[in-house]
Design an enzyme around this catalytic site. Structure first.
Site, short mmCIF file in Angstrom:
data_model
loop_
_atom_site.label_atom_id
_atom_site.label_comp_id
_atom_site.label_asym_id
_atom_site.label_seq_id
_atom_site.Cartn_x
_atom_site.Cartn_y
_atom_site.Cartn_z
NE ARG A 61 -3.06 0.23 3.58
CZ ARG A 61 -2.13 0.71 4.59
NH1 ARG A 61 -1.87 2.10 4.73
NH2 ARG A 61 -2.40 -0.35 5.45
CE1 TYR A 113 -16.03 11.35 -16.75
CE2 TYR A 113 -14.95 11.31 -14.94
CZ TYR A 113 -15.23 10.68 -15.68
OH TYR A 113 -15.98 9.55 -15.14
CG ASP A 185 -7.82 15.88 -16.93
OD1 ASP A 185 -7.14 15.44 -16.96
OD2 ASP A 185 -8.94 15.57 -16.30
CE LYS A 210 -11.61 7.77 -19.63
NZ LYS A 210 -11.18 7.74 -18.46
C1 LIG Z 1 -10.47 13.59 -18.37
C2 LIG Z 1 -11.15 12.99 -17.71
N1 LIG Z 1 -10.27 12.75 -15.50
C3 LIG Z 1 -10.83 12.29 -15.08
C4 LIG Z 1 -11.25 11.04 -15.38
C5 LIG Z 1 -11.65 9.98 -14.67
O1 LIG Z 1 -11.07 8.90 -14.69
P1 LIG Z 1 -11.07 7.64 -14.17
O2 LIG Z 1 -12.08 6.77 -15.16
O3 LIG Z 1 -9.48 6.77 -14.70
O4 LIG Z 1 -11.41 7.36 -12.40
C6 LIG Z 1 -11.75 11.08 -17.06
C7 LIG Z 1 -12.51 9.88 -17.10
O5 LIG Z 1 -13.26 10.04 -17.84
C8 LIG Z 1 -11.53 11.93 -17.66
O6 LIG Z 1 -12.56 11.78 -19.50
#
Ligand SMILES: Cc1ncc(COP(=O)(O)O)c(C=O)c1O
Length: 392
Positions: A61, A113, A185, A210
């Protein structure tokens, strides 16, 4: 035992070009056996040889060698001080917002998001934190939103799903002036196209699920920080929340990253072709793609990134056309997520952006006619042919 020379080699790797860095990672080979594929240390705990003597590992962890290799690799690629690999992008953002104290204020992109919005709206607002959503491409609006309590700016560029572009350097300057942190992000462009820490950001987060993973087979999140104090914050959060990425998933992301450059080039190239085709289609009424010269964020994007990525959103002529498109695609998959080898088509209003209040969604343009497509690495003619038959 780990040979110190391997750490010297790690330093030298920082001097490699990006396309070599993705292949060779942090340590790259296993320092002990020389295994070219970094081993999966599938263990919960680590034996201490005797009292007071440790290998530097205690319990997975806290630290795990495979996760650390991924973290080293991401720190190199984003040009940060340290990186942390989490069980999801959401987990990375939960730890990020853990920096806040009651009364702290955050300014975020208005088009964000849905899951990030949910973390703020349903979790941290209950703890007394305040959030303002602004159009980040309008710097006057960003400045006007600053309060004495502003502690962080959170930017997606391009945004999910409206593809708005924010000027990272300009927002970093506003954040600095306000004494606040800037988080970007970087999920959509990845460090292959854009490195926010080199443009003034303090923290980069990713849904590693992604493009970094790239194969639609792991859920993961990454945070990269520019200094040691921020690194201590994330280390503490990971230790307490217990959301570090497991060894096998870390290995899969490391494996995915080896082809990041090749994949991103192909996503970029394919998306440009598909976007041009969509723009000329009679049933496509609006198209949101950063690579068009008439996109409002085109020049800002080019000033801070070397490509446009693989994401396109568009609005069709009717709800029926949208539903038909989602139902009738054959090779293209109607599924949430993005950034993998397969082309995925998504319906933000009921999928990724379901958590956003309806009035905000409609103001942004997320309606029943609006779809988002993540262009994969297939032959672009097949992607176009599939869209054509599904929209007939
Ligand atoms: C731009 C963006 N940030 C964060 C996330 C969250 O990521 P996760 O689905 O891996 O938890 C997503 C998910 O689609 C996203 O598109």
């Amino acid at each position: 035992m780990i040979n110190d020379n391997y750490y010297d080699k790690f330093d030298r790797k920082e001097k490699l070009k990006f396309d070599s860095k993705v292949v060779h990672g942090g340590l790259g080979c296993d320092p002990i056996t020389g295994a070219v594929s970094f081993p999966i240390f599938q263990t919960a705990t680590f034996r201490h040889r005797k009292f007071g003597v440790s290998t530097g590992y205690d319990y997975s962890r806290l630290q795990n060698p495979t996760r650390q290799e991924l973290e080293r690799t991401m720190a190199i690629l984003e040009e940060g001080e340290e990186a942390f690999a989490f069980t999801s992008g959401q987990a990375a953002n939960m730890c990020l917002f853990g920096i806040l104290k009651p009364g702290d204020h955050v300014i975020l992109s208005d088009d964000i998001y849905g899951g990030t919005f949910r973390i703020c709206d349903e979790i941290f607002s209950k703890l007394g934190c305040e959030f303002t959503y602004v159009e980040m491409s309008d710097l006057d609006k960003v400045k006007a939103a600053v309060r004495p309590s502003t502690k962080m700016f959170f930017v997606e560029t391009p945004t999910n799903p409206m593809m708005k572009v924010a000027d990272i350097r300009a927002i970093a300057a506003i954040a600095k002036e306000a004494g606040a942190l800037l988080t970007v992000d970087n999920t959509f462009l990845t460090p292959y196209f854009q490195r926010p820490l080199t443009l003034g950001a303090d923290i980069v987060v990713h849904s590693g699920t992604k493009y970094l993973c790239g194969h639609n087979d792991v859920i993961a999140g990454i945070a990269v920080v520019k200094d040691k104090a921020l690194a201590e914050h994330f280390r503490g959060e990971m230790k307490s929340r217990g959301n570090g990425l497991g060894p096998f998933d870390s290995w899969l992301i490391l494996r995915g990253i080896k082809t990041l450059s090749l994949r991103m080039e192909r996503h970029n190239e394919n998306a440009a072709k598909v976007a041009r085709w969509l723009r000329d289609h009679e049933k496509v009424k609006k198209i949101y793609y950063v690579g068009f010269e008439d996109h409002p964020g085109y020049s800002v994007n080019l000033s801070q990134a070397t490509g446009f990525g693989g994401m396109i959103s568009f609005e069709v002529d009717s709800e029926e056309t949208a539903h038909k498109l989602l139902s009738d695609v054959e090779m293209i998959l109607f599924a949430e997520s993005l950034g993998g080898t397969e082309t995925l088509i998504t319906y933000p209003i009921t999928q990724t952006h379901e958590s956003i209040p309806d009035d905000i969604r409609r103001k942004l343009g997320i309606n029943e006619k609006f779809v988002r497509i993540s262009i994969g690495i297939e032959d672009p003619d097949d992607i176009i042919a599939d869209l054509a038959q599904a929209m007939e």
